[in-house]
Structure formats: structure tokens, C-alpha cells
Design a protein around this motif. Structure first.
Motif, PDB file in Angstrom:
ATOM      1  N   ARG A  26       0.826  -1.171   0.108  1.00 20.58           N
ATOM      2  CA  ARG A  26      -0.052   0.058   0.061  1.00 20.58           C
ATOM      3  C   ARG A  26       0.788   1.350   0.088  1.00 20.58           C
ATOM      4  NH1 ARG A  26      -4.941   1.510   4.275  1.00 20.58           N
ATOM      5  NH2 ARG A  26      -5.219   3.458   3.693  1.00 20.58           N
ATOM      6  N   ASP A  28       1.319   5.240   0.542  1.00 21.31           N
ATOM      7  CA  ASP A  28       0.641   6.503   1.413  1.00 21.31           C
ATOM      8  C   ASP A  28       1.266   7.629   0.892  1.00 21.31           C
ATOM      9  OD1 ASP A  28      -0.233   8.200   2.831  1.00 21.31           O
ATOM     10  OD2 ASP A  28       0.293   7.416   4.662  1.00 21.31           O
ATOM     11  N   TYR A  35      -1.947   7.281   6.388  1.00 24.76           N
ATOM     12  CA  TYR A  35      -2.355   5.950   5.949  1.00 24.76           C
ATOM     13  C   TYR A  35      -1.114   4.814   6.236  1.00 24.76           C
ATOM     14  CZ  TYR A  35      -6.444   8.673   4.380  1.00 24.76           C
ATOM     15  OH  TYR A  35      -7.383   9.503   4.340  1.00 24.76           O
ATOM     16  N   ARG A  68     -18.852   6.657   6.941  1.00 24.96           N
ATOM     17  CA  ARG A  68     -17.613   6.845   6.681  1.00 24.96           C
ATOM     18  C   ARG A  68     -16.779   6.299   7.775  1.00 24.96           C
ATOM     19  NH1 ARG A  68     -13.951  11.174   8.728  1.00 24.96           N
ATOM     20  NH2 ARG A  68     -11.883  10.807   7.945  1.00 24.96           N
ATOM     21  N   ASN A  71     -16.663   2.450   6.769  1.00 25.82           N
ATOM     22  CA  ASN A  71     -15.903   2.299   5.666  1.00 25.82           C
ATOM     23  C   ASN A  71     -14.174   2.294   6.045  1.00 25.82           C
ATOM     24  OD1 ASN A  71     -18.247   1.988   4.335  1.00 25.82           O
ATOM     25  ND2 ASN A  71     -17.914   3.888   3.272  1.00 25.82           N
ATOM     26  N   GLU A  72     -13.809   3.213   6.822  1.00 28.56           N
ATOM     27  CA  GLU A  72     -12.591   3.384   7.454  1.00 28.56           C
ATOM     28  C   GLU A  72     -12.114   2.473   8.370  1.00 28.56           C
ATOM     29  OE1 GLU A  72     -10.299   5.674   6.594  1.00 28.56           O
ATOM     30  OE2 GLU A  72     -11.559   7.026   5.683  1.00 28.56           O
ATOM     31  N   THR A  73     -13.180   1.810   8.980  1.00 27.40           N
ATOM     32  CA  THR A  73     -13.041   0.569  10.133  1.00 27.40           C
ATOM     33  C   THR A  73     -12.657  -0.677   9.244  1.00 27.40           C
ATOM     34  OG1 THR A  73     -14.445   1.655  11.751  1.00 27.40           O
ATOM     35  CG2 THR A  73     -13.818  -0.837  11.812  1.00 27.40           C
ATOM     36  N   LYS A  74     -13.245  -0.986   8.185  1.00 27.26           N
ATOM     37  CA  LYS A  74     -13.363  -1.890   7.274  1.00 27.26           C
ATOM     38  C   LYS A  74     -11.908  -2.012   6.507  1.00 27.26           C
ATOM     39  CE  LYS A  74     -15.375  -4.665   3.609  1.00 27.26           C
ATOM     40  NZ  LYS A  74     -14.018  -5.176   3.276  1.00 27.26           N
ATOM     41  N   GLU A  75     -11.615  -0.704   6.022  1.00 28.39           N
ATOM     42  CA  GLU A  75     -10.343  -0.589   5.244  1.00 28.39           C
ATOM     43  C   GLU A  75      -9.055  -0.942   6.324  1.00 28.39           C
ATOM     44  OE1 GLU A  75      -7.994   3.232   3.203  1.00 28.39           O
ATOM     45  OE2 GLU A  75     -10.167   2.784   2.585  1.00 28.39           O
ATOM     46  N   ILE A  76      -9.119  -0.372   7.510  1.00 33.04           N
ATOM     47  CA  ILE A  76      -7.988  -0.739   8.346  1.00 33.04           C
ATOM     48  C   ILE A  76      -7.953  -2.192   8.726  1.00 33.04           C
ATOM     49  CG2 ILE A  76      -9.038  -0.119  10.641  1.00 33.04           C
ATOM     50  CD1 ILE A  76      -6.156   1.523  11.138  1.00 33.04           C
ATOM     51  N   ASP A  78      -8.914  -4.655   6.879  1.00 32.48           N
ATOM     52  CA  ASP A  78      -8.282  -5.242   5.747  1.00 32.48           C
ATOM     53  C   ASP A  78      -6.892  -5.164   5.640  1.00 32.48           C
ATOM     54  OD1 ASP A  78     -10.884  -6.379   4.790  1.00 32.48           O
ATOM     55  OD2 ASP A  78     -11.291  -4.627   3.482  1.00 32.48           O
ATOM     56  N   GLU A  79      -6.377  -4.073   5.921  1.00 29.77           N
ATOM     57  CA  GLU A  79      -5.033  -3.914   6.022  1.00 29.77           C
ATOM     58  C   GLU A  79      -4.316  -4.603   7.076  1.00 29.77           C
ATOM     59  OE1 GLU A  79      -1.767  -0.279   5.794  1.00 29.77           O
ATOM     60  OE2 GLU A  79      -3.722   0.071   5.635  1.00 29.77           O
TER      61      GLU A  79
END
Length: 195
Positions: A26, A28, A35, A68, A71-76, A78-79
Motif C-alpha cells: 500500500r 501512502d 495511512y 464513513r 468504511n474506514e474501519t473495514k479498510e484498516i 483489511d490492512e
């Protein structure tokens, strides 16, 4: 000749996609590296020796601010999953989707007893005529090796003058710290009871 060039370019792109699908990276590009996970977080995730499972209660018909946050929680997450070699697993749950009101009340009481604090959200329609109120449980129950702890994802800012949007922004900035802190607490061995 043009068709041959097109076929070769397409083959190179497909091959490159195939090769890079085995590597997670990823980038940043923000100047403050907003990020990028901290080195200590990446180390924690690489050293996980068992699955950390999260039941995240940020699902349903959410307003834009909480959408939002979800979505941000899901993204982190996943990371985190990618850096932990799939030792992070999660599901998003809407506790209010059950048609049985008694069952919803039971689930909400369990969440409260486990330490998740509900949030009363008042939404006004664009025309300003319809006002809806809903109860959200913006947190997660994190389980690791048979132990569980709550993680309060949304934290309302204390004092006057803070809007929902400001509280969501601060909560988004605290996501990495919140989950790593919860995982570290779960990793601390239980102290034997003193008799």
C-alpha cells in the motif's frame, strides 16, 4: 501490426497483475503519512500466532458520518489482515436487523454489559421535515484465544461545540491505536486468582 501490439500489451498487463496479486503493498502519498501503519503495529501483526476475531457493530442504515467510520474501519481491518497473514478476521453485524424486538433488546443488553456504549443518532432529512432517531452500537467485541474485550470505535468528544463529524474524524484517526491497544491487552496473560 496494431493487433499484435495490443495483444502483447494486454498479455503483459495480465501477467503483471497475476504476479503482483501475490504481494501486498500500500502506498501512502500523503505528506504526513496518515495511512501508513506504525512499525510497532506491523510487528505486532506479524507476530500474531492465533486468529483475532472481531464482531463489529457498525452496520445498517447509517448516516454519512457513521458510514464513513464503518468504511474506514473495514479498510484498516483489511490492512491489518494483510499484514497479519490472515490472522485478523471480522464480521460486521447490525444488532437491530432482527425482526424480534425481544431478541434485539437481549443483544443490546449483552453489548452494554460487555462495555460497548450506544450512541443516539438524530438524522434530519434533506427537506428538514422528517427527523429519525436510531440507536447505534459503534464498537466491536474482539476475541483472541478464548478471551474477549470491547473496543469502542466511536468516541464522542467531551465538551460543547463538537459535532458528530468532528467526533467521527477523531475516531477515524484513533482506529489503529484502538485496535492495537485492544489486541495487546488480550495478549497479556491472565494473572492467577489470589486465594
Amino acid at each position: 501490426k496494431d493487433i499484435l501490439n495490443f495483444v502483447m500489451t494486454a498479455a503483459i498487463v495480465i501477467l503483471a497483475n497475476f504476479v503482483f496479486s501475490f504481494y501486498f503493498q500500500r502506498f501512502d502519498l500523503t505528506s504526513e503519512k496518515r495511512y501508513t501503519l506504525a512499525e510497532s503495529t506491523r510487528k505486532l501483526l506479524k507476530e500474531l500466532d492465533d486468529v483475532v476475531y472481531l464482531k463489529v457493530y457498525l452496520q445498517g442504515d447509517l448516516n454519512p458520518d457513521f458510514t464513513r467510520l464503518r468504511n474506514e474501519t473495514k479498510e484498516i481491518l483489511d490492512e491489518f489482515r494483510a499484514y497479519s497473514n490472515n490472522q485478523i478476521d471480522y464480521e460486521f453485524i447490525n444488532p437491530g436487523e432482527n425482526p424480534d424486538k425481544t431478541e434485539v433488546d437481549k443483544i443490546e443488553k449483552q453489548l452494554y454489559d460487555k462495555g460497548i456504549i450506544p450512541e443516539q443518532v438524530i438524522d434530519k432529512s434533506k427537506k428538514g421535515q422528517k427527523v429519525t432517531e436510531s440507536l447505534l452500537w459503534p464498537g466491536a467485541i474482539v476475541t483472541y484465544r478464548g478471551r474477549e474485550l470491547p473496543w469502542q470505535i466511536f468516541k464522542r468528544q467531551a465538551g460543547g461545540g463538537f459535532t458528530n463529524e468532528m467526533s467521527v474524524n477523531n475516531s477515524v484517526q484513533e482506529l489503529e491505536y484502538g485496535i492495537t491497544n485492544t489486541i495487546r491487552k488480550l495478549q497479556v496473560p491472565r494473572k492467577p486468582a489470589v486465594t
